[in-house]
Design an enzyme around this catalytic site. Structure first.
Site, mmCIF file in Angstrom:
data_model
loop_
_atom_site.group_PDB
_atom_site.id
_atom_site.type_symbol
_atom_site.label_atom_id
_atom_site.label_comp_id
_atom_site.label_asym_id
_atom_site.label_seq_id
_atom_site.Cartn_x
_atom_site.Cartn_y
_atom_site.Cartn_z
ATOM 1 N N ASN A 150 -5.141 -11.997 3.292
ATOM 2 C CA ASN A 150 -4.255 -10.768 2.487
ATOM 3 C C ASN A 150 -5.097 -10.302 1.435
ATOM 4 O O ASN A 150 -4.702 -9.705 0.568
ATOM 5 C CB ASN A 150 -2.966 -11.360 2.065
ATOM 6 N N GLU A 155 -6.340 -21.126 -13.942
ATOM 7 C CA GLU A 155 -7.144 -20.601 -12.969
ATOM 8 C C GLU A 155 -8.620 -19.895 -13.697
ATOM 9 O O GLU A 155 -9.677 -20.062 -12.948
ATOM 10 C CB GLU A 155 -6.395 -19.555 -11.996
ATOM 11 N N HIS A 178 -6.030 -12.516 -4.223
ATOM 12 C CA HIS A 178 -5.097 -13.357 -4.958
ATOM 13 C C HIS A 178 -5.229 -12.990 -6.413
ATOM 14 O O HIS A 178 -6.161 -12.610 -6.909
ATOM 15 C CB HIS A 178 -5.681 -15.000 -4.907
HETATM 16 P P1 CMP Z 1 -2.267 -16.490 -2.608
HETATM 17 O O1 CMP Z 1 -1.685 -15.498 -3.661
HETATM 18 O O2 CMP Z 1 -3.826 -16.738 -2.574
HETATM 19 O O3 CMP Z 1 -1.424 -17.834 -2.736
HETATM 20 C C1 CMP Z 1 -1.367 -18.797 -1.830
HETATM 21 C C2 CMP Z 1 -1.619 -18.172 -0.471
HETATM 22 O O4 CMP Z 1 -0.892 -18.913 0.674
HETATM 23 C C3 CMP Z 1 -1.139 -16.694 -0.370
HETATM 24 O O5 CMP Z 1 -1.901 -15.961 -1.240
HETATM 25 C C4 CMP Z 1 -1.177 -16.462 1.108
HETATM 26 O O6 CMP Z 1 -2.429 -15.711 1.439
HETATM 27 C C5 CMP Z 1 -1.288 -17.892 1.746
HETATM 28 N N1 CMP Z 1 -0.103 -17.900 2.720
HETATM 29 C C6 CMP Z 1 -0.440 -18.398 3.985
HETATM 30 N N2 CMP Z 1 0.686 -18.408 4.638
HETATM 31 C C7 CMP Z 1 1.876 -18.571 3.608
HETATM 32 C C8 CMP Z 1 3.115 -18.359 3.947
HETATM 33 N N3 CMP Z 1 3.643 -18.855 5.083
HETATM 34 N N4 CMP Z 1 3.800 -18.221 2.716
HETATM 35 C C9 CMP Z 1 3.175 -17.964 1.501
HETATM 36 N N5 CMP Z 1 1.766 -17.834 1.457
HETATM 37 C C10 CMP Z 1 0.955 -17.947 2.485
#
Ligand code: CMP
Length: 139
Positions: free
Chosen positions: A113, A127, A116
């Protein structure tokens, strides 16, 4: 000095050549880059960084993904920087992200995605020093 937040440009976005586009969206939004560097996360670093998600079913895949290639980690500063960066990123799942957000533009899936950002002051306070010493933050 404004609020600090922590950002990762994730491996998919780095691999796709989007570092510049994403840093431009950040600076165009008025947030200041206090520090930035490209790093290859080790497994131990990735597991430690996402330790709060250790019990989640996606934890193993998340760690594998985050060590699949280099990331760009940054410290951003501005009034209300944490919320402003979360708004700029858009919803965690790019499919739900609004037009004009980083994840809408560059995210491929909930895992890949693009970015972060710290979700609150408590996490930002953990962090930022996880990846940067105070000497690395410009004034
Ligand atoms: P991030 O903000 O990096 O924090 C945790 C990460 O887990 C989130 O972004 C997503 O990219 C990843 N992730 C993968 N699968 C899921 C899910 N089912 N629900 C939430 N986060 C997910």
């Amino acid at each position: 000095m404004g609020e600090l937040t922590f950002s990762i440009i994730k491996p998919d976005a780095v691999q796709n050549g989007k570092i510049g586009d994403i840093l431009k969206m950040i600076t165009d939004s008025g947030l200041k880059i206090k520090a930035t560097k490209m790093i290859q996360l080790s497994r131990v670093q990735a597991e430690g960084f996402y330790a709060v998600h250790k019990e989640r079913p996606f934890f193993g895949e998340l760690v594998e993904y985050m060590i699949s290639g280099p990331c760009v980690v940054s410290v951003l500063e501005g009034d209300n920087a944490i919320k402003r960066y979360r708004d700029l990123m858009g919803a965690t799942n790019p499919a739900d992200a609004e037009e004009g957000t980083i994840r809408k533009a560059f995210g491929a899936s909930i895992e890949a995605n693009a970015c972060h950002g710290s979700d609150g002051p408590d996490t930002a306070a953990i962090e930022v020093p996880y990846f940067f010493s105070s000497l690395e933050l410009v004034n």
